[in-house]
Design an enzyme around this catalytic site. Structure first.
Site, PDB file in Angstrom:
ATOM      1  N   LYS A 266       0.868  -1.188   0.000  1.00 52.29           N
ATOM      2  CA  LYS A 266       0.000   0.000   0.000  1.00 52.29           C
ATOM      3  C   LYS A 266       0.899   1.230   0.000  1.00 52.29           C
ATOM      4  O   LYS A 266       1.873   1.300   0.761  1.00 52.29           O
ATOM      5  CB  LYS A 266      -0.919  -0.009   1.231  1.00 52.29           C
ATOM      6  CG  LYS A 266      -1.735   1.288   1.404  1.00 52.29           C
ATOM      7  CD  LYS A 266      -2.773   1.176   2.531  1.00 52.29           C
ATOM      8  CE  LYS A 266      -3.425   2.531   2.822  1.00 52.29           C
ATOM      9  NZ  LYS A 266      -4.414   2.487   3.908  1.00 52.29           N
ATOM     10  N   ASP A 271      -2.682   9.971   4.195  1.00 48.09           N
ATOM     11  CA  ASP A 271      -4.094   9.585   4.242  1.00 48.09           C
ATOM     12  C   ASP A 271      -4.860  10.542   5.144  1.00 48.09           C
ATOM     13  O   ASP A 271      -4.900  10.377   6.363  1.00 48.09           O
ATOM     14  CB  ASP A 271      -4.224   8.136   4.753  1.00 48.09           C
ATOM     15  CG  ASP A 271      -5.679   7.678   4.790  1.00 48.09           C
ATOM     16  OD1 ASP A 271      -6.548   8.384   4.225  1.00 48.09           O
ATOM     17  OD2 ASP A 271      -5.944   6.603   5.385  1.00 48.09           O
ATOM     18  N   LYS A 278     -10.555  12.369   8.332  1.00 55.97           N
ATOM     19  CA  LYS A 278     -10.192  11.822   9.636  1.00 55.97           C
ATOM     20  C   LYS A 278     -10.220  12.935  10.688  1.00 55.97           C
ATOM     21  O   LYS A 278      -9.931  14.090  10.363  1.00 55.97           O
ATOM     22  CB  LYS A 278      -8.754  11.285   9.586  1.00 55.97           C
ATOM     23  CG  LYS A 278      -8.595   9.929   8.935  1.00 55.97           C
ATOM     24  CD  LYS A 278      -7.139   9.475   9.020  1.00 55.97           C
ATOM     25  CE  LYS A 278      -6.906   8.188   8.262  1.00 55.97           C
ATOM     26  NZ  LYS A 278      -7.598   7.022   8.819  1.00 55.97           N
ATOM     27  N   ASP A 289       1.254   5.909   5.855  1.00 56.45           N
ATOM     28  CA  ASP A 289       0.329   5.046   5.122  1.00 56.45           C
ATOM     29  C   ASP A 289       0.919   4.473   3.825  1.00 56.45           C
ATOM     30  O   ASP A 289       0.232   3.782   3.084  1.00 56.45           O
ATOM     31  CB  ASP A 289      -0.983   5.804   4.861  1.00 56.45           C
ATOM     32  CG  ASP A 289      -2.205   4.905   4.982  1.00 56.45           C
ATOM     33  OD1 ASP A 289      -2.080   3.825   5.599  1.00 56.45           O
ATOM     34  OD2 ASP A 289      -3.263   5.279   4.452  1.00 56.45           O
ATOM     35  N   ASP A 348     -12.253   7.057   3.374  1.00 55.73           N
ATOM     36  CA  ASP A 348     -11.098   6.755   4.224  1.00 55.73           C
ATOM     37  C   ASP A 348     -10.702   5.274   4.133  1.00 55.73           C
ATOM     38  O   ASP A 348      -9.632   4.893   4.577  1.00 55.73           O
ATOM     39  CB  ASP A 348     -11.420   7.137   5.674  1.00 55.73           C
ATOM     40  CG  ASP A 348     -10.174   7.193   6.547  1.00 55.73           C
ATOM     41  OD1 ASP A 348      -9.055   7.191   5.984  1.00 55.73           O
ATOM     42  OD2 ASP A 348     -10.326   7.237   7.790  1.00 55.73           O
ATOM     43  N   GLU A 350      -9.503   3.782   1.716  1.00 56.40           N
ATOM     44  CA  GLU A 350      -8.937   3.994   0.378  1.00 56.40           C
ATOM     45  C   GLU A 350      -7.866   2.975   0.007  1.00 56.40           C
ATOM     46  O   GLU A 350      -7.650   2.706  -1.170  1.00 56.40           O
ATOM     47  CB  GLU A 350      -8.342   5.418   0.290  1.00 56.40           C
ATOM     48  CG  GLU A 350      -6.917   5.588   0.837  1.00 56.40           C
ATOM     49  CD  GLU A 350      -6.770   5.271   2.323  1.00 56.40           C
ATOM     50  OE1 GLU A 350      -7.773   5.335   3.042  1.00 56.40           O
ATOM     51  OE2 GLU A 350      -5.661   4.946   2.749  1.00 56.40           O
ATOM     52  N   ARG A 352      -7.756  -0.233   0.263  1.00 55.78           N
ATOM     53  CA  ARG A 352      -8.286  -1.388  -0.463  1.00 55.78           C
ATOM     54  C   ARG A 352      -8.658  -1.026  -1.896  1.00 55.78           C
ATOM     55  O   ARG A 352      -8.666  -1.894  -2.765  1.00 55.78           O
ATOM     56  CB  ARG A 352      -9.473  -1.997   0.311  1.00 55.78           C
ATOM     57  CG  ARG A 352     -10.658  -1.100   0.446  1.00 55.78           C
ATOM     58  CD  ARG A 352     -11.617  -1.575   1.528  1.00 55.78           C
ATOM     59  NE  ARG A 352     -11.125  -1.249   2.875  1.00 55.78           N
ATOM     60  CZ  ARG A 352     -11.749  -1.570   3.989  1.00 55.78           C
ATOM     61  NH1 ARG A 352     -12.890  -2.244   3.954  1.00 55.78           N
ATOM     62  NH2 ARG A 352     -11.249  -1.229   5.163  1.00 55.78           N
TER      63      ARG A 352
END
Ligand code: BES
Ligand code: ZN
Ligand code: ZN
Length: 497
Positions: A266, A271, A278, A289, A348, A350, A352
């Protein structure tokens, strides 16, 4: 700091500090400690008793020798109880000894080869672990604040046993590579979002491959991603000023074993959550992230030295997740590279979405197996805490191999189930899938989501959301900050292929 292994007698070594180990509950110093004790006319054990030194794991006992032996000081590091002793105890003991050496401003340190010959521990693995411990405790992220600490010039591991010395010398080479890969990953993850954009990761990949005939890099930009139908990557990147990239690295071994492995990471360089923004506190560490991709890059940074026999593919979709007038909205539907449609109910979730494309891309390379690493869910941290990675997959043998490799590498991992009955939690009314499940079991529904993009290829998913970053001291060689967790497990695994 130069780390080496020499054949010799510990008692004869001229140095600022001589490092020995002791087990908890041992009555008298034996082995090397016993010999030193004798040379010092029993004073080592005398003081050790007077100080009530128990040799608990990480406990230390330091004394001056008053030049009764050439070493100026003796440090005894507690190895803990016999029954708990493992290769990670060796890594930790070596790290502890270096911390003390730095505090004492030692120039030259001589150490026993901790653990060699104990149970089934091999000299090579013990030396490797020692080098990892020493290098990793010495790590400091020094891009924005100078590291004022000073490491010794020399760290010598000394043994009388010629065969152990030979094996340990190979272990030092292993340890240097594994530590360098880990440090490479730590530096990337520690770098703030302001200096870490999708194109920074592209640069890192190119820099690794530069001048190495064994590594080839292909970079797919936004236009190419549109042609490839990478709706997940493009969707997440939509809100950011930074364009997305898909990076594909390939390592070709000199003597190939016909095995082909895909490592997917990833790579969300920051993020914010996107429009599903968030809260401030949760965003503080979201520069981490991209840790999954940092692990893949860390492995590639030393893959030439490591020289696995398998062909290794490193794949990541680099994006930044930001809110803006162009950002994806909750309710939007994206089409991933394998043509499956996804209803995005929370921007959020994101990771995946980007992995949907990168895993589909990995499948196209026809690997024997795929391993992905991702700081995927807060739910994983709720389930397993900050130190343990969740392993999920469709192939029990692969999962088991990862768990075994992780335990040798000193990286904690635990298997979680891909419960079939939870699959319906990510059914969407208007698309093939939705990107969030119910309130519960978020780590597992994320895993089930990813499974939709790997076909039947043996695959394991590592949710590293907890251990990628340490909020506090975890062990003697893992201080606050990025850990590089995953690099050593993957290297261990690649060695076996
Ligand atoms: N990057 C986060 C997960 C994360 C959390 C990593 C804490 C490291 C530490 C991920 O993109 C995320 O935000 N996941 C959401 C998913 C939810 C919206 C279904 C989460 O875990 O809250
Ligand atoms: Zn997120
Ligand atoms: Zn994320």
């Amino acid at each position: 700091m130069d780390i080496s292994v020499q054949k010799g007698d510990l008692i004869q070594q001229e140095c600022d500090m001589l490092v020995l180990g002791a087990f908890e509950g041992g009555k008298e110093p034996y082995g090397a400690a016993g010999e030193v004790n004798e040379e010092l006319n029993g004073r080592l054990f005398g003081y050790w008793k007077a100080e009530k030194f128990k040799a608990k794991q990480g406990e230390i006992f330091l004394m001056r020798t008053d030049e009764k032996i050439p070493a100026k000081r003796v440090l005894v590091v507690g190895l803990g109880k016999n029954e708990d002793f493992c290769v990670d105890s060796v890594r930790q003991a070596a790290a502890t000894s270096l911390s003390v050496a730095k505090q004492m401003r030692c120039k030259k340190v001589v150490s026993v080869l901790h653990g060699a010959g104990y149970g089934d521990l091999q000299a090579r693995d013990c030396a490797r672990a020692m080098v990892e411990g020493v290098r990793l405790v010495d790590y400091k992220f020094a891009k924005y604040k100078k590291d004022k600490s000073k490491a010794p010039e020399k760290f010598e591991i000394v043994s009388k046993d010629g065969r152990a010395v030979k094996a340990a010398q190979r272990g030092v080479v292993d340890g240097e590579a594994a530590a360098a890969g880990t440090v490479f990953a730590r530096d990337l993850v520690n770098t703030p979002g302001q200096d870490m954009h999708p194109d920074t990761l592209v640069e890192a990949a190119n820099q690794i491959a530069h001048g190495k005939g064994s590594i080839r890099v292909r970079v797919y930009n936004k236009e190419k991603l549109q042609k490839m139908g990478a709706g997940g990557i493009l969707g997440v990147a939509q809100g950011s000023e930074c364009p997305p990239y898909l990076v594909h690295m390939v390592y070709t071994p000199k003597k190939p074993s016909k095995k082909k492995v895909a490592l997917v990471g990833k790579a969300v360089t920051f993020d914010s959550g996107g429009l599903s923004l968030k809260p401030a506190g949760s965003m503080e560490t979201m520069k981490i992230d991209m840790a999954g991709s940092a692990v893949v890059l860390g492995v590639f940074s030393v893959i030439d030295q490591w020289a696995p026999k398998a062909e290794v593919h490193g794949i990541f979709g680099a994006v930044e997740n930001m809110p803006s007038g162009k950002a994806i909205r909750p309710g939007d539907v994206l089409t991933a590279m394998n043509k499956k449609t996804i209803e995005v109910l929370n921007t959020d979730a994101e990771g995946r979405l980007t992995l949907a494309d990168t895993l589909s891309f990995a499948v196209k390379q026809k690997p024997d197996f795929i391993i992905d690493l991702a700081t995927l869910t807060g739910a994983c941290v709720v389930a397993l805490g900050e130190e343990i990675t969740a392993v999920m997959g469709n192939n029990p043998e692969l999962s088991q191999r990862i768990l075994t490799a992780a335990s040798g590498a000193g990286e904690k991992m635990w298997e979680m189930p891909l419960e079939k009955n939870y699959r319906k939690l990510i059914d969407s009314d208007i698309a093939d899938l939705k990107n969030i499940g119910s309130r519960w079991g978020g780590c597992l529904t994320a895993g089930l989501f990813l499974q939709e993009f790997v076909d039947k290829v043996p695959w394991a998913h590592l949710d590293i959301a907890g251990p990628a970053y340490a909020e506090r001291v975890i062990d003697p060689y893992t201080k606050k900050g990025a850990t590089g967790h995953g690099v050593r497990t993957l290297l261990e695994l690649l060695r076996e292929l």
